[in-house]
Scaffold this active site. Structure first.
Site, PDB file in Angstrom:
ATOM      1  N   GLU A 167       0.862  -1.190   0.000  1.00  0.00           N
ATOM      2  CA  GLU A 167       0.000   0.000   0.000  1.00  0.00           C
ATOM      3  C   GLU A 167       0.895   1.235   0.000  1.00  0.00           C
ATOM      4  O   GLU A 167       1.196   1.781  -1.050  1.00  0.00           O
ATOM      5  CB  GLU A 167      -0.939  -0.039   1.203  1.00  0.00           C
ATOM      6  CG  GLU A 167      -2.093   0.943   1.113  1.00  0.00           C
ATOM      7  CD  GLU A 167      -3.168   0.636   2.149  1.00  0.00           C
ATOM      8  OE1 GLU A 167      -4.114   1.430   2.238  1.00  0.00           O
ATOM      9  OE2 GLU A 167      -3.060  -0.379   2.863  1.00  0.00           O
ATOM     10  N   GLU A 207      -2.091   0.593  13.544  1.00  0.00           N
ATOM     11  CA  GLU A 207      -3.295   0.892  12.765  1.00  0.00           C
ATOM     12  C   GLU A 207      -4.562   0.637  13.568  1.00  0.00           C
ATOM     13  O   GLU A 207      -5.537   1.383  13.476  1.00  0.00           O
ATOM     14  CB  GLU A 207      -3.299   0.037  11.496  1.00  0.00           C
ATOM     15  CG  GLU A 207      -4.473   0.287  10.571  1.00  0.00           C
ATOM     16  CD  GLU A 207      -4.340  -0.454   9.260  1.00  0.00           C
ATOM     17  OE1 GLU A 207      -5.036  -0.092   8.295  1.00  0.00           O
ATOM     18  OE2 GLU A 207      -3.522  -1.405   9.190  1.00  0.00           O
TER      19      GLU A 207
END
Length: 879
Positions: free
Chosen positions: A482, A744
């Protein structure tokens, strides 16, 4: 010339830290209207009352400047002064200095000269052509192309400048030496719209006679893997643009340009990709390939492409590039299984490894990276998803030391597993590995430390999360497939980012990318540079277009950046108005991302709250920029959206219909409620927290402003309760699980239950680190006055909690260092503050139960003071 001034040689003050476009040192700029700033170095209490700038084409001409003499300008302004001299042109060198007058009319000695150089301003300034090698297979990673050209110089150069860029990544070389210390350049933009380039003074690398120029290219963001396994986003092959401009003492000049005279080949880098890693075969090294007299008879002609003049816009890189920042040695070497060895660097980081090893010709080493370990001590890599994140090195020597560091890849990791020495005849002690920390080379400006080691670890985690993700663009994570510039993450973290580091130039570049990605109708994408054709206009994510320019203006006083972004800011607010129903935003993607609340906060509520806030910001920005009509219209619009918010989301009792922490936070933080409604919903927010066991339940959105909203409504104790909470979910919970960065998820890993959802489980995600902004403002006590941006007027308003024991907080503002330090000691609360020269101070004392208060030893009765800059000591004797 300076006129009518009285220079006092021992005036005791001077301008220092001269900057152009917020950059220090010798600066290359890409615009003809640079902005100047400096700091006043003087005794406490001094204020600048006038300045005079002299600029000349050489330092020797500053006493009689040939480019600009501003004369005396009566002003306290020392940031964002726009060039007012002769029109600047490409290739122009400028030397400048500043002289100041203080409040007593005393004139300083001139500052030490600073210098900058105007790079190539237009594509027409380029004469080079793009070149490439099309020998690779664009469907997968291929060997990196090497380029070279030899040329003769009939005399020693007086000066030589290289302007260079790539579609892809480049390392430029001249006569066997690397050009510059920048990495992953030119960086990432939408290569279809703009391409950054860099400029280097390479005079010292050239000589009379035969010379050689060279470059290595990598796929990088241009044609490497992005967002999973998609390739060739902008093109199929990396390309080079190289323009070496040489001047001689007799006034003559020549250029060495990329074009048909260049040759190309492949070498030891067999593959290099940002996600997958690098493969290097030392047996294929070509000693001297970048030096004169190298035999390149087997090299092939390059493929010549379009002239630079027909490229997308070529723009000088306006922010600090990525560099090697530091090296970390391993804290231990783990041996979880027979023949498995893992180097633990003690810190999750972004960068790559540098290794010294031994083998024999043809022996393959492999290097595997991980952020975490499995319960059996082996590498946990599932969260990298399809990113292979593995480097390979093939030895060339027989039991001799070989040293290697990859060139065009980076990894997010704490742990490094090395395979190869076990079966190469080498011993464990023959292997040395260090982790090379890499990120955009941003100045560290903030510091925070308190009496609680776990909170200090939390702040360090925030800073490491920023370092690791501020690599060219503000990425969400540095390890998996990502590593994208998610706008929502950047939006919620921008305030904390601007405390920790000087991010003005960094965000200036990224906001230019955002403006190019913004649709004509005003919609803003969820990532920048944009790769997706979905999730446009998502609440909070798209609001980065308005909030980040505003935060940069507040923190750095950068009026020019605000002006650059103002059209984009208006377009986004107009889009919200045009796509709302009765000023209520529709459902959009993400919502309060990864929230744990049993009550979902609808994106319609989040979006409407952000609509009101962004309209307010645009109205204030318009007033600052002198756009009176816009100021009136957007202020009115903001008030209308607030009215619509109350009608839609507040019940007859004055409480929010959506009983979630995030709903309360947004309504309170952005002043969406009447005073009575605010009082009730502040109490509701505290109740929701208490009912949840003194724990938060917010996601990316609510967490960003949770502690702010609590302190704003007089509930700082509850904010401290959340900061100091150690049970799940909380900031210190991850610290207790061994975190060295921000994660996260609140439960990315627990000692009890193991790893969270592998589909999306980064251990280096800065969004929840937004709490650092509150830590600096409330425990730290250093705040900005929005009416005098950049720290011109500093507000010191610490709200202490005895559980913290003590706090030391510092911030390097555009005016100088602000400091705040407090502690509880022997029945008293003691606070020391200092503000730099040319600023003003508002001091607000905390509401402590004090029997006596002294300010610099004198008893005082009030709790708010307007003070001149300098240092102050406050003592509050507690009852």
């Amino acid at each position: 010339m300076l006129k009518n001034k009285k220079t006092v040689p021992d005036a005791g003050f001077q301008a220092g830290d001269l900057r152009v476009d917020n950059l220090s040192g010798y600066v290359w700029i890409g615009n003809a209207e640079p902005r100047f700033s400096w700091k006043m170095s003087s005794k406490p209490g001094d204020m600048q009352k006038a300045y005079s700038i002299q600029a000349a084409s050489s330092a020797s001409l500053l006493d009689q400047p040939d480019l600009w003499d501003s004369g005396w300008v009566g002003s306290e302004q020392s940031i964002g002064i726009v060039w007012g001299g002769s029109a600047l042109r490409s290739r122009q060198r400028v030397f400048w200095r500043v002289t100041l007058k203080n409040q007593d009319g005393v004139c300083s000695i001139p500052s030490e000269p600073a210098a900058f150089e105007v790079s190539l301003l237009r594509n027409a300034d380029w004469k080079a052509r793009w070149i490439c090698s099309d020998a690779g297979n664009p469907s997968c990673s291929s060997p990196c192309p090497y380029f070279r050209r030899e040329f003769m110089l009939k005399k020693d150069p007086a000066r030589a400048v290289l302007h260079v860029t790539a579609r892809g990544l480049f390392e430029a070389r001249i006569n066997g030496r690397r050009v510059g210390d920048d990495h992953f350049v030119p960086g990432w933009t939408d290569f279809r719209k703009q391409i950054q380039f860099l400029s280097y003074d390479v005079t010292a690398l050239l000589r009379k006679g035969k010379n050689a120029a060279g470059a290595i290219l990598g796929d990088g963001w241009y044609c490497g893997y992005l967002s999973g396994r998609r390739r060739n986003t902008y093109g199929e092959y990396p390309e080079l643009l190289f323009q070496l401009e040489i001047e001689y003492k007799d006034g003559s000049s020549e250029q060495i340009l990329s074009g048909k005279d260049w040759k190309c080949a492949t070498g030891p880098i067999l593959a290099s990709d940002i996600y997958d890693g690098e493969q290097y075969d030392a047996r294929l090294e070509m000693p001297g390939w970048d030096s004169p007299a190298f035999d390149d008879s087997k090299w092939k002609p390059v493929k010549v492409g379009e002239p630079a003049s027909k490229s997308p816009a070529l723009v000088r890189k306006c922010c600090p590039p990525v560099r090697r920042i530091m090296e970390l040695k391993p804290v231990k070497i783990l041996n979880p299984q027979k023949d498995i060895y893992i180097w633990d660097f003690g810190q999750n980081l972004t960068g790559r490894m540098k290794v010294r090893l031994k083998g024999y010709p043809g022996r393959l080493y492999s290097f595997h990276f991980g952020e975490m370990l499995n319960p059996d001590g082996t590498l946990y890599t599932l969260n990298y998803r399809s990113a292979k994140s593995t480097d390979y090195y093939t030895c060339a020597k027989n039991q001799e030391d070989e040293v290697w560091e990859p060139l065009f890849t980076f990894h997010g990791f704490r742990y490094l597993q090395i395979n190869g020495f076990q079966y190469s005849g080498a011993k464990l002690e023959d292997i040395e590995a260090v982790a090379v920390v890499m990120h955009s080379d941003l100045e560290v400006t903030g510091s925070f430390e308190c009496g609680l080691p776990k909170v200090n670890r939390l702040y360090r985690n925030v800073c490491w999360g920023q370092r690791d993700n501020f690599l060219e663009v503000p990425t969400d994570c540095p390890q998996r497939d990502e590593r994208l510039g998610w706008t929502g993450d950047a939006d919620v973290f921008a305030g904390a980012a601007a405390f920790n580091m000087n991010v003005c130039a960094f965000f200036r570049k990224w906001l230019r990318d955002l403006r190019e990605a913004q649709r004509e109708d005003g919609a803003v994408p969820c990532i920048v540079p944009n790769l997706f054709d979905s999730s446009w206009g998502a609440a909070v994510w798209a609001d980065a277009a308005v909030r980040i320019p505003w935060i940069m203006y507040q923190r750095y006083g950068d009026l020019a950046l605000l002006r650059e972004c103002f059209g984009s800011m208006k377009k986004w607010v107009d889009y919200q108005k045009n796509t709302s129903k009765k000023l209520i935003r529709p459902k959009t993607a993400f919502g309060d991302w990864l929230a744990l609340s049993a009550v979902e906060t609808p994106s319609e509520l989040i979006g409407t709250a952000m609509f009101a806030e962004t309209a307010r910001i645009v109205g204030e920005a318009a007033a600052i920029l002198g756009c009176v009509k816009d100021a009136v219209n957007y202020d009115r619009l903001s008030r209308q959206v607030k009215d619509a918010f109350r009608k839609e989301f507040v019940d007859a009792q004055g409480l929010l219909k959506i009983k979630s922490q995030t709903a309360c936070v947004l309504a309170l933080q952005f002043d969406l409620l009447t005073p009575e409604q605010a009082r009730k919903n502040a109490a509701l927010l505290v109740k929701l927290i208490r009912d949840n066991g003194n724990r938060l339940s917010t996601g990316f959105v609510g967490t960003a402003w949770l502690t702010h909203a609590l302190s704003k409504t007089g509930n700082s104790k509850t904010a401290y309760d959340l900061l100091l909470q150690e049970e799940f979910p909380s900031w210190l919970f991850s610290v207790n699980q061994g975190a060295t960065t921000i994660w996260e998820r609140w439960n990315s890993y627990t000692i009890k239950d193991g790893f969270g959802d592998v589909n999306m489980n980064s251990f280096n995600h800065y969004a929840y680190g937004a709490v650092a902004e509150w830590m600096a403002a409330v425990p730290g006590g250093i705040r900005f006055d929005d009416t005098e941006p950049g720290g011109k007027r500093l507000i010191f308003a610490a709200e202490p909690d005895p559980r913290m024991k003590q706090v030391q907080c510092g911030l390097e503002t555009p005016y100088g260092k602000a400091q705040s330090s407090w502690k509880y000691e022997r029945g008293a609360w003691k606070w020391q503050i200092s503000a730099p020269c040319n600023t003003r101070v508002k001091l607000i004392l905390p509401e402590l139960n004090a029997k006596k208060i002294t300010l610099n030893g004198k008893t005082v009765k009030t709790r708010e003071f307007e003070l001149e800059n300098g240092s102050y000591e406050i003592r509050m004797d507690l009852k």
